[in-house]
Design a protein around this motif. Structure first.
Motif, PDB file in Angstrom:
ATOM      1  N   ALA A 190       0.823  -1.209   0.000  1.00 32.68           N
ATOM      2  CA  ALA A 190       0.000   0.000   0.000  1.00 32.68           C
ATOM      3  C   ALA A 190       0.858   1.259   0.000  1.00 32.68           C
ATOM      4  O   ALA A 190       0.554   2.228  -0.708  1.00 32.68           O
ATOM      5  CB  ALA A 190      -0.931  -0.008   1.209  1.00 32.68           C
ATOM      6  N   THR A 191       1.929   1.246   0.762  1.00 36.32           N
ATOM      7  CA  THR A 191       2.839   2.386   0.814  1.00 36.32           C
ATOM      8  C   THR A 191       3.505   2.604  -0.546  1.00 36.32           C
ATOM      9  O   THR A 191       3.601   3.728  -1.036  1.00 36.32           O
ATOM     10  CB  THR A 191       3.909   2.174   1.905  1.00 36.32           C
ATOM     11  OG1 THR A 191       3.252   1.979   3.155  1.00 36.32           O
ATOM     12  CG2 THR A 191       4.847   3.357   1.994  1.00 36.32           C
ATOM     13  N   ARG A 192       3.937   1.512  -1.163  1.00 35.79           N
ATOM     14  CA  ARG A 192       4.584   1.595  -2.480  1.00 35.79           C
ATOM     15  C   ARG A 192       3.599   2.135  -3.524  1.00 35.79           C
ATOM     16  O   ARG A 192       3.950   3.000  -4.333  1.00 35.79           O
ATOM     17  CB  ARG A 192       5.083   0.221  -2.902  1.00 35.79           C
ATOM     18  CG  ARG A 192       5.892   0.228  -4.167  1.00 35.79           C
ATOM     19  CD  ARG A 192       6.374  -1.153  -4.575  1.00 35.79           C
ATOM     20  NE  ARG A 192       6.960  -1.902  -3.481  1.00 35.79           N
ATOM     21  CZ  ARG A 192       6.533  -3.107  -3.077  1.00 35.79           C
ATOM     22  NH1 ARG A 192       5.523  -3.702  -3.690  1.00 35.79           N
ATOM     23  NH2 ARG A 192       7.124  -3.728  -2.087  1.00 35.79           N
ATOM     24  N   ALA A 193       2.372   1.665  -3.488  1.00 36.47           N
ATOM     25  CA  ALA A 193       1.357   2.126  -4.441  1.00 36.47           C
ATOM     26  C   ALA A 193       1.058   3.606  -4.244  1.00 36.47           C
ATOM     27  O   ALA A 193       0.898   4.355  -5.213  1.00 36.47           O
ATOM     28  CB  ALA A 193       0.087   1.296  -4.302  1.00 36.47           C
ATOM     29  N   ALA A 194       0.995   4.051  -3.004  1.00 38.71           N
ATOM     30  CA  ALA A 194       0.725   5.465  -2.714  1.00 38.71           C
ATOM     31  C   ALA A 194       1.865   6.344  -3.199  1.00 38.71           C
ATOM     32  O   ALA A 194       1.626   7.408  -3.789  1.00 38.71           O
ATOM     33  CB  ALA A 194       0.500   5.663  -1.219  1.00 38.71           C
TER      34      ALA A 194
ATOM     35  N   ALA B  36       3.938  10.135  -7.197  1.00 40.15           N
ATOM     36  CA  ALA B  36       4.989  10.501  -8.149  1.00 40.15           C
ATOM     37  C   ALA B  36       4.404  10.743  -9.535  1.00 40.15           C
ATOM     38  O   ALA B  36       4.793  11.701 -10.224  1.00 40.15           O
ATOM     39  CB  ALA B  36       6.052   9.404  -8.212  1.00 40.15           C
ATOM     40  N   VAL B  37       3.462   9.903  -9.939  1.00 40.31           N
ATOM     41  CA  VAL B  37       2.831  10.077 -11.247  1.00 40.31           C
ATOM     42  C   VAL B  37       2.031  11.377 -11.276  1.00 40.31           C
ATOM     43  O   VAL B  37       2.117  12.149 -12.236  1.00 40.31           O
ATOM     44  CB  VAL B  37       1.941   8.863 -11.596  1.00 40.31           C
ATOM     45  CG1 VAL B  37       1.098   9.137 -12.834  1.00 40.31           C
ATOM     46  CG2 VAL B  37       2.794   7.627 -11.814  1.00 40.31           C
ATOM     47  N   ALA B  38       1.272  11.652 -10.234  1.00 40.86           N
ATOM     48  CA  ALA B  38       0.476  12.878 -10.178  1.00 40.86           C
ATOM     49  C   ALA B  38       1.370  14.119 -10.215  1.00 40.86           C
ATOM     50  O   ALA B  38       1.068  15.088 -10.917  1.00 40.86           O
ATOM     51  CB  ALA B  38      -0.391  12.884  -8.922  1.00 40.86           C
ATOM     52  N   ASP B  39       2.488  14.090  -9.480  1.00 42.54           N
ATOM     53  CA  ASP B  39       3.426  15.221  -9.498  1.00 42.54           C
ATOM     54  C   ASP B  39       4.012  15.422 -10.893  1.00 42.54           C
ATOM     55  O   ASP B  39       4.139  16.550 -11.367  1.00 42.54           O
ATOM     56  CB  ASP B  39       4.556  15.000  -8.491  1.00 42.54           C
ATOM     57  CG  ASP B  39       4.094  15.125  -7.048  1.00 42.54           C
ATOM     58  OD1 ASP B  39       2.983  15.659  -6.820  1.00 42.54           O
ATOM     59  OD2 ASP B  39       4.836  14.676  -6.154  1.00 42.54           O
ATOM     60  N   ALA B  40       4.370  14.334 -11.553  1.00 42.24           N
ATOM     61  CA  ALA B  40       4.941  14.434 -12.896  1.00 42.24           C
ATOM     62  C   ALA B  40       3.927  14.985 -13.884  1.00 42.24           C
ATOM     63  O   ALA B  40       4.267  15.822 -14.729  1.00 42.24           O
ATOM     64  CB  ALA B  40       5.431  13.063 -13.361  1.00 42.24           C
ATOM     65  N   VAL B  41       2.685  14.547 -13.772  1.00 41.58           N
ATOM     66  CA  VAL B  41       1.641  15.029 -14.675  1.00 41.58           C
ATOM     67  C   VAL B  41       1.446  16.526 -14.490  1.00 41.58           C
ATOM     68  O   VAL B  41       1.332  17.280 -15.464  1.00 41.58           O
ATOM     69  CB  VAL B  41       0.321  14.253 -14.444  1.00 41.58           C
ATOM     70  CG1 VAL B  41      -0.852  14.921 -15.160  1.00 41.58           C
ATOM     71  CG2 VAL B  41       0.478  12.812 -14.913  1.00 41.58           C
ATOM     72  N   ARG B  42       1.424  16.980 -13.257  1.00 37.14           N
ATOM     73  CA  ARG B  42       1.265  18.420 -12.999  1.00 37.14           C
ATOM     74  C   ARG B  42       2.472  19.202 -13.506  1.00 37.14           C
ATOM     75  O   ARG B  42       2.327  20.283 -14.069  1.00 37.14           O
ATOM     76  CB  ARG B  42       1.045  18.664 -11.514  1.00 37.14           C
ATOM     77  CG  ARG B  42      -0.364  18.355 -11.052  1.00 37.14           C
ATOM     78  CD  ARG B  42      -0.613  18.850  -9.638  1.00 37.14           C
ATOM     79  NE  ARG B  42       0.184  18.125  -8.654  1.00 37.14           N
ATOM     80  CZ  ARG B  42      -0.219  17.010  -8.045  1.00 37.14           C
ATOM     81  NH1 ARG B  42      -1.394  16.499  -8.326  1.00 37.14           N
ATOM     82  NH2 ARG B  42       0.549  16.413  -7.166  1.00 37.14           N
ATOM     83  N   ASP B  43       3.675  18.663 -13.330  1.00 32.22           N
ATOM     84  CA  ASP B  43       4.877  19.365 -13.766  1.00 32.22           C
ATOM     85  C   ASP B  43       5.009  19.416 -15.286  1.00 32.22           C
ATOM     86  O   ASP B  43       5.510  20.405 -15.830  1.00 32.22           O
ATOM     87  CB  ASP B  43       6.132  18.698 -13.187  1.00 32.22           C
ATOM     88  CG  ASP B  43       6.253  18.894 -11.681  1.00 32.22           C
ATOM     89  OD1 ASP B  43       5.542  19.770 -11.130  1.00 32.22           O
ATOM     90  OD2 ASP B  43       7.052  18.170 -11.053  1.00 32.22           O
ATOM     91  N   LEU B  44       4.575  18.379 -15.968  1.00 33.35           N
ATOM     92  CA  LEU B  44       4.716  18.333 -17.422  1.00 33.35           C
ATOM     93  C   LEU B  44       3.710  19.221 -18.135  1.00 33.35           C
ATOM     94  O   LEU B  44       3.940  19.618 -19.281  1.00 33.35           O
ATOM     95  CB  LEU B  44       4.582  16.889 -17.915  1.00 33.35           C
ATOM     96  CG  LEU B  44       5.756  15.986 -17.569  1.00 33.35           C
ATOM     97  CD1 LEU B  44       5.427  14.537 -17.917  1.00 33.35           C
ATOM     98  CD2 LEU B  44       7.014  16.416 -18.286  1.00 33.35           C
ATOM     99  N   GLY B  45       2.607  19.503 -17.495  1.00 34.15           N
ATOM    100  CA  GLY B  45       1.624  20.403 -18.084  1.00 34.15           C
ATOM    101  C   GLY B  45       0.828  19.767 -19.203  1.00 34.15           C
ATOM    102  O   GLY B  45       0.561  18.568 -19.190  1.00 34.15           O
TER     103      GLY B  45
END
Length: 73
Positions: free
Chosen positions: A21-25, A30-39
């Protein structure tokens, strides 16, 4: 003298579930942060490059770019 296997520490089911669960979170964050950063020019390949999450996993878990966590339409 005890056999070397009898000395092995066994990991409980609860502990393994907690690790998963920790690994999935962490992965989702990380994916959400990358999506926001990439625009607006986000795609699976770029997210995989930035996060280190395997491309195959991203395409399996999030079939379209709109499904990526953190993506706003």
């Amino acid at each position: 003298m005890a056999h070397w296997r009898s000395q092995r520490r066994r990991t409980g089911r609860h502990e393994l579930d907690l690790r998963r669960a920790t690994r999935a979170a962490r992965r989702t964050e990380a994916v959400a942060d990358a999506v926001r950063d990439l625009g607006p020019d986000v795609d699976h390949v770029r997210v995989a490059d930035v996060t280190g999450v395997p491309l195959g996993y991203l395409r399996w878990a999030y079939p379209s770019v709109a499904d990526l966590p953190g993506h706003t339409a």
